[in-house]
Design a protein around this motif. Structure first.
Motif, short mmCIF file in Angstrom:
data_model
loop_
_atom_site.label_atom_id
_atom_site.label_comp_id
_atom_site.label_asym_id
_atom_site.label_seq_id
_atom_site.Cartn_x
_atom_site.Cartn_y
_atom_site.Cartn_z
N ASN A 40 0.81 -1.22 0.00
CA ASN A 40 0.00 0.00 0.00
C ASN A 40 0.84 1.26 0.00
O ASN A 40 0.49 2.26 -0.62
CB ASN A 40 -0.92 0.02 1.22
N PHE A 41 1.96 1.23 0.73
CA PHE A 41 2.76 2.43 0.94
C PHE A 41 3.80 2.62 -0.17
O PHE A 41 4.57 1.70 -0.47
CB PHE A 41 3.49 2.36 2.28
N PRO A 42 3.86 3.81 -0.78
CA PRO A 42 4.91 4.09 -1.76
C PRO A 42 6.29 4.09 -1.10
O PRO A 42 6.41 4.21 0.13
CB PRO A 42 4.55 5.50 -2.27
N ASP A 43 7.33 3.97 -1.91
CA ASP A 43 8.69 4.00 -1.38
C ASP A 43 9.14 5.45 -1.19
O ASP A 43 8.32 6.38 -1.22
CB ASP A 43 9.66 3.23 -2.29
N GLN A 44 10.45 5.65 -1.04
CA GLN A 44 10.97 6.98 -0.73
C GLN A 44 10.75 8.00 -1.85
O GLN A 44 10.87 9.20 -1.63
CB GLN A 44 12.47 6.90 -0.39
N LYS A 45 10.40 7.53 -3.05
CA LYS A 45 10.14 8.46 -4.15
C LYS A 45 8.76 9.11 -4.02
O LYS A 45 8.45 10.05 -4.76
CB LYS A 45 10.27 7.74 -5.48
N MET A 46 7.93 8.59 -3.14
CA MET A 46 6.60 9.14 -2.89
C MET A 46 5.77 9.25 -4.17
O MET A 46 5.10 10.25 -4.43
CB MET A 46 6.71 10.51 -2.20
N ASP A 47 5.83 8.19 -4.98
CA ASP A 47 5.13 8.16 -6.26
C ASP A 47 3.98 7.17 -6.16
O ASP A 47 4.19 5.95 -6.11
CB ASP A 47 6.10 7.76 -7.37
N LEU A 48 2.77 7.67 -6.14
CA LEU A 48 1.60 6.81 -5.98
C LEU A 48 1.42 5.87 -7.16
O LEU A 48 1.02 4.71 -6.99
CB LEU A 48 0.35 7.69 -5.80
N LYS A 49 1.73 6.34 -8.35
CA LYS A 49 1.54 5.49 -9.53
C LYS A 49 2.46 4.27 -9.52
O LYS A 49 2.11 3.22 -10.07
CB LYS A 49 1.76 6.32 -10.81
N SER A 50 3.62 4.38 -8.88
CA SER A 50 4.54 3.25 -8.83
C SER A 50 3.96 2.09 -8.02
O SER A 50 4.33 0.93 -8.22
CB SER A 50 5.88 3.68 -8.24
N VAL A 51 3.04 2.40 -7.08
CA VAL A 51 2.41 1.35 -6.28
C VAL A 51 1.64 0.38 -7.18
O VAL A 51 1.69 -0.84 -6.99
CB VAL A 51 1.48 1.96 -5.23
N TYR A 52 0.96 0.91 -8.16
CA TYR A 52 0.18 0.05 -9.07
C TYR A 52 1.10 -0.79 -9.95
O TYR A 52 0.83 -1.97 -10.19
CB TYR A 52 -0.76 0.91 -9.92
N ARG A 53 2.18 -0.18 -10.41
CA ARG A 53 3.13 -0.95 -11.23
C ARG A 53 3.74 -2.09 -10.44
O ARG A 53 3.84 -3.23 -10.92
CB ARG A 53 4.23 -0.02 -11.77
N THR A 54 4.14 -1.79 -9.20
CA THR A 54 4.75 -2.81 -8.35
C THR A 54 3.80 -3.98 -8.10
O THR A 54 4.18 -5.15 -8.21
CB THR A 54 5.17 -2.20 -7.01
N ASN A 55 2.56 -3.67 -7.78
CA ASN A 55 1.61 -4.72 -7.47
C ASN A 55 1.14 -5.48 -8.70
O ASN A 55 0.89 -6.69 -8.63
CB ASN A 55 0.43 -4.13 -6.70
N THR A 56 1.03 -4.80 -9.82
CA THR A 56 0.67 -5.51 -11.06
C THR A 56 1.74 -6.54 -11.40
O THR A 56 1.43 -7.67 -11.80
CB THR A 56 0.50 -4.52 -12.22
N THR A 57 3.00 -6.18 -11.23
CA THR A 57 4.10 -7.11 -11.50
C THR A 57 4.00 -8.32 -10.59
O THR A 57 4.14 -9.48 -11.04
CB THR A 57 5.45 -6.41 -11.29
N ALA A 58 3.74 -8.10 -9.29
CA ALA A 58 3.63 -9.21 -8.33
C ALA A 58 2.42 -10.10 -8.62
O ALA A 58 2.50 -11.32 -8.56
CB ALA A 58 3.56 -8.65 -6.91
N LEU A 59 1.30 -9.47 -8.93
CA LEU A 59 0.08 -10.23 -9.23
C LEU A 59 0.24 -11.07 -10.49
O LEU A 59 -0.15 -12.25 -10.52
CB LEU A 59 -1.11 -9.27 -9.38
N THR A 60 0.81 -10.47 -11.51
CA THR A 60 1.00 -11.18 -12.77
C THR A 60 1.93 -12.38 -12.59
O THR A 60 1.69 -13.46 -13.11
CB THR A 60 1.57 -10.22 -13.85
N ALA A 61 3.01 -12.16 -11.81
CA ALA A 61 3.96 -13.26 -11.55
C ALA A 61 3.29 -14.40 -10.82
O ALA A 61 3.49 -15.58 -11.15
CB ALA A 61 5.15 -12.74 -10.77
N ALA A 62 2.47 -14.08 -9.83
CA ALA A 62 1.79 -15.13 -9.04
C ALA A 62 0.79 -15.91 -9.89
O ALA A 62 0.63 -17.12 -9.72
CB ALA A 62 1.09 -14.50 -7.85
N LEU A 63 0.13 -15.23 -10.80
CA LEU A 63 -0.90 -15.87 -11.60
C LEU A 63 -0.33 -16.69 -12.76
O LEU A 63 -1.02 -17.54 -13.32
CB LEU A 63 -1.86 -14.81 -12.17
#
Length: 269
Positions: A244-267
């Motif tokens: 849920n929490f962005p990293d030190q770059k404080m970029d909200l859009k990066s949260v979606y990219r990070t989770n999409t990558t994890a979800l796609t890998a798991a599926l």
């Protein structure tokens, strides 16, 4: 006679100087913000202190550039952070202090806030409707509505891309039943999934685990910011730890990219 001529020249020079100063003052007044337009208060907008990188990401999305954070990036469970005196000191000079009601240290921020600072409670959720509402609200609060609107346009495009990728992976995997921790339902929506069950925020009890298992989930969405539990390890399903929490770059859009990558890998495993 020479004395009179000199006096006249001095007076004329002084008059010219007065005109120049008045013109410069008028230009400066026109150039400064009255607090109602974009970037009000100072170059880059107001000074914002955010409880965590999540609030900070919302602030930056809304147009703020002078943003400081209380909870250091990388803390496993930010709501339980115990601020140091140096952390609390940041609040004194802020124009806005952003916090969420679930953060245990919020009362400390309220007690330390300066007379000019405004406390702003945010609804922290990465669901697109919440993001749009809160970023728009902050843009109005900060006087940076134009910058917030521009960011939201880019956000809509970025979210659409990640949702397209995630839903494609979910469909290709046969749309397995999803169980999700209560604070990461937005990640299920990113997949285009309707969870069969939610759990939490407390670790599930044995009867609750049995109920979750009875739905035969193929994918379990956990919350990276909650204390880890092996209570669901008995359920044979793919597991993704949603961030849920962005990293030190404080970029909200990066949260979606990070989770999409994890979800796609798991599926696709």
């Amino acid at each position: 006679m020479n004395f009179l001529k000199g006096l006249y020249r001095n007076r004329r020079g002084a008059a010219r100087l007065a005109v120049a100063v008045a013109a410069a003052s008028a230009l400066a007044a026109c150039d400064s913000s009255d607090g109602t337009g974009d970037g009000a208060g100072s170059e880059g907008g107001p000074r914002v202190v955010a409880a965590s990188t999540w609030e900070a990401a919302f602030a930056r999305a809304a147009g703020a550039r002078d943003v400081d954070v209380i909870v250091p990036p990388g803390i496993n469970h930010p709501p339980d952070y115990d601020p140091k005196p140096s952390d609390i000191a940041k609040v004194a000079g802020a124009d806005f202090v952003l916090y969420a009601p679930f953060e245990g240290f919020a009362p400390k921020l309220k007690s330390a806030v300066g007379s000019k600072a405004e406390m702003v409670e945010l609804q922290l959720d990465n669901s697109p409707n919440i993001v749009r509402k809160e970023v728009t609200r902050l843009g109005q609060e900060f006087g940076t509505a134009g910058q917030a609107s521009k960011w939201l346009t880019s956000y809509d495009a970025a979210y659409a891309t990640e949702k397209r990728n995630a839903t494609a992976a979910y469909a290709k995997a046969g749309k397995p039943p999803v169980v999700a921790q209560t604070f990461v339902g937005w990640a299920a929506d990113l997949l285009g999934a309707d969870p069969v069950r939610f759990y939490g925020p407390q670790p599930p009890t044995a009867p609750q685990v049995a109920d979750l298992a009875s739905w035969k989930p193929g994918l379990i969405l956990e919350n990276s910011a909650m204390p880890r539990t092996d209570a669901l390890s008995s359920i044979k399903a793919a597991r993704v730890t949603v961030v849920n929490f962005p990293d030190q770059k404080m970029d909200l859009k990066s949260v979606y990219r990070t989770n999409t990558t994890a979800l796609t890998a798991a599926l696709t495993d």
